[in-house]
Design an enzyme around this catalytic site. Structure first.
Site, short mmCIF file in Angstrom:
data_model
loop_
_atom_site.label_atom_id
_atom_site.label_comp_id
_atom_site.label_asym_id
_atom_site.label_seq_id
_atom_site.Cartn_x
_atom_site.Cartn_y
_atom_site.Cartn_z
N ASN A 1 0.83 -1.22 0.00
CA ASN A 1 0.00 0.00 0.00
C ASN A 1 0.86 1.27 0.00
O ASN A 1 0.34 2.37 0.06
CB ASN A 1 -0.99 0.00 1.17
CG ASN A 1 -0.31 0.17 2.51
OD1 ASN A 1 0.92 0.19 2.61
ND2 ASN A 1 -1.11 0.28 3.56
N TYR B 1 2.96 -5.44 19.28
CA TYR B 1 3.53 -5.87 18.00
C TYR B 1 3.89 -7.37 18.05
O TYR B 1 3.58 -8.12 17.13
CB TYR B 1 4.77 -5.01 17.70
CG TYR B 1 5.62 -5.51 16.55
CD1 TYR B 1 5.18 -5.40 15.23
CD2 TYR B 1 6.88 -6.06 16.78
CE1 TYR B 1 5.98 -5.84 14.17
CE2 TYR B 1 7.68 -6.50 15.73
CZ TYR B 1 7.22 -6.39 14.43
OH TYR B 1 8.02 -6.83 13.40
N VAL C 1 18.46 0.75 14.78
CA VAL C 1 19.44 1.59 15.48
C VAL C 1 20.64 1.90 14.57
O VAL C 1 21.19 3.00 14.64
CB VAL C 1 19.85 0.90 16.80
CG1 VAL C 1 20.58 -0.40 16.58
CG2 VAL C 1 20.68 1.81 17.67
N1 LIG Z 1 13.35 -4.94 10.09
C1 LIG Z 1 13.50 -5.88 11.02
O1 LIG Z 1 14.48 -5.89 11.76
C2 LIG Z 1 12.47 -6.97 11.19
C3 LIG Z 1 12.66 -7.89 12.22
C4 LIG Z 1 11.74 -8.90 12.39
C5 LIG Z 1 10.67 -9.01 11.53
N2 LIG Z 1 10.47 -8.12 10.55
C6 LIG Z 1 9.31 -8.29 9.67
O2 LIG Z 1 9.72 -8.19 8.31
C7 LIG Z 1 8.67 -7.62 7.53
C8 LIG Z 1 9.21 -6.45 6.72
O3 LIG Z 1 9.67 -5.43 7.60
P1 LIG Z 1 10.56 -4.20 7.13
O4 LIG Z 1 11.55 -3.95 8.18
O5 LIG Z 1 11.00 -4.40 5.74
O6 LIG Z 1 9.50 -3.01 7.24
P2 LIG Z 1 8.95 -1.96 6.15
O7 LIG Z 1 8.02 -1.06 6.88
O8 LIG Z 1 10.07 -1.37 5.39
O9 LIG Z 1 8.14 -2.90 5.16
C9 LIG Z 1 6.77 -3.18 5.31
C10 LIG Z 1 6.10 -2.94 3.97
O10 LIG Z 1 4.72 -3.26 4.10
C11 LIG Z 1 3.95 -2.22 3.55
N3 LIG Z 1 2.68 -2.19 4.27
C12 LIG Z 1 2.46 -1.78 5.54
N4 LIG Z 1 1.16 -1.92 5.85
C13 LIG Z 1 0.55 -2.43 4.75
C14 LIG Z 1 -0.79 -2.79 4.45
N5 LIG Z 1 -1.76 -2.63 5.35
N6 LIG Z 1 -1.06 -3.26 3.22
C15 LIG Z 1 -0.10 -3.42 2.29
N7 LIG Z 1 1.19 -3.10 2.52
C16 LIG Z 1 1.51 -2.61 3.74
C17 LIG Z 1 4.76 -0.96 3.72
O11 LIG Z 1 4.41 0.05 2.77
C18 LIG Z 1 6.18 -1.48 3.52
O12 LIG Z 1 6.54 -1.44 2.15
C19 LIG Z 1 7.56 -7.26 8.51
O13 LIG Z 1 6.60 -8.28 8.47
C20 LIG Z 1 8.25 -7.23 9.86
O14 LIG Z 1 7.35 -7.54 10.91
C21 LIG Z 1 11.35 -7.08 10.35
#
Ligand SMILES: NC(=O)c1ccc[n+]([C@@H]2O[C@H](COP(=O)([O-])OP(=O)(O)OC[C@H]3O[C@@H](n4cnc5c(N)ncnc54)[C@H](O)[C@@H]3O)[C@@H](O)[C@H]2O)c1
Length: 309
Positions: free
Chosen positions: A31, A144, A187
């Site tokens: 989105n 979360y 971080v």
């Molecule tokens: N970054 C980390 O360290 C980390 C650690 C553990 C788990 N995760 C998981 O990895 C996944 C990706 O995380 P990230 O760090 O890349 O975050 P991010 O916010 O960069 O990516 C999330 C993406 O989902 C999209 N999005 C959010 N809500 C939405 C919705 N309702 N409908 C459609 N798209 C939507 C956002 O636009 C974004 O592009 C997540 O599921 C997160 O929980 C991330």
């Protein structure tokens, strides 16, 4: 065809690049609340993009009908821990109900494999032992963590009922290029951006809290691999414990900036120490992190400098 939700985000865009490299057809559903087309610049001409919300049943259904993906990688989520405490209903709607929407439609549309991005840092809660393996109890201490864990259970329930394969990847602290340095997590890019601007670094607590930092390309590779093999739950981390003070020192070494550090009160909902045991992913998914912390911070620093230049 592989459907990647959240494919325009930080981790998602690296996963999409990895899938394209491996010769897969990819459709991204995002989105664009956080993600952006810029993240997908390198692969824009090779993929399909659907601008839609994972909580919208009609839009997701239409995507399944039109593209008929055989596998789904579900990364779309609300990823801000603090926001989940302030707005638990929004967090639950996106993470828990969004996953339910996606996985129930995936089952209806005969998807063969479902890969779910979960969080090792959030679902286990305060560790009872270290490193944390997949058998460790899950007792999240943030909303979360609860919503990500609920997503895991929806995936399992539908996979077992409808007979598709599933992989749950519990990522450690993922870092690297394209991680939003203005967010509350991450971080490493936050510190690098502040170092670039000559601003002091803020540490919540004494800085001796530890995490397991894993570079985004290593995470992308194993996530793409999970489309081909694996079954069940896997920790995706390095198995190394790094304190926030260690990160400060690495940031100083890489940037050459003698940053000032300000210590503030610890934040609620954060665990003191955590690092993951990735043995299962190593054995069953061939997971082997290639980028160590210093190289990873260097590469993130190059990206930050290009971005602000
Ligand atoms: N970054 C980390 O360290 C980390 C650690 C553990 C788990 N995760 C998981 O990895 C996944 C990706 O995380 P990230 O760090 O890349 O975050 P991010 O916010 O960069 O990516 C999330 C993406 O989902 C999209 N999005 C959010 N809500 C939405 C919705 N309702 N409908 C459609 N798209 C939507 C956002 O636009 C974004 O592009 C997540 O599921 C997160 O929980 C991330």
């Amino acid at each position: 065809m592989i459907l990647v939700t959240g494919g325009a985000g930080f981790i998602g865009s690296h996963v999409v690049e990895e899938l394209v490299d491996r010769g897969h057809d990819v459709v991204v559903l995002d989105n664009f609340s956080v993600g952006c087309e810029e993240n997908l610049r390198e692969v824009r001409d090779d993929i399909e993009i659907v601008r839609a919300d994972v909580t919208d049943p009609r839009a997701v259904e239409r995507t399944f009908r039109e593209y008929r993906p055989e596998a789904v990688i579900h990364l779309a989520a609300q990823v801000n821990v603090r926001y989940s405490m302030e707005s638990p209903f929004v967090d639950a709607r996106i993470n828990a109900l969004g996953t339910l929407n996606l996985v129930s439609l995936a089952a209806e549309h005969d998807v063969e494999r479902f890969v779910y991005a979960s969080s090792g840092g959030a679902v286990y809660g305060e560790p009872e032992y270290l490193p944390v393996d997949e058998e460790h109890p899950t007792r999240p201490i943030s909303n979360y963590g609860v919503s990500k864990l609920a997503g895991e259970y929806y995936v399992r329930v539908y996979a077992e009922r409808d007979g598709f394969e599933y992989v749950i990847l519990r990522y450690a602290n993922v870092y690297g290029p394209r991680q939003d340095p203005r967010g509350e997590a991450g971080v490493i890019p936050i510190f690098l951006l502040r170092a670039a601007r000559g601003e002091p670094l803020t540490i919540f607590g004494d800085g001796e809290q530890t995490r397991d930092f894993v570079f985004v390309e290593d995470v992308a590779r194993v996530t793409a691999e999970a489309v081909e093999r694996g079954d069940g739950v896997y920790n995706i981390g390095t198995g190394r414990e790094t304190s926030v003070n260690d990160i400060v020192n690495a940031v100083k070494a890489v940037t050459g900036v003698d940053v000032e550090v300000v210590y503030e009160d610890p934040r609620p909902g954060e665990v003191r120490r955590i690092y993951l045991d990735p043995s299962r992913a190593r054995e069953e998914l061939g997971f082997e992190p290639r980028v160590d912390l210093e190289e990873g911070i260097e590469r993130t620093w190059e990206w930050i400098r290009r971005k602000i230049a």
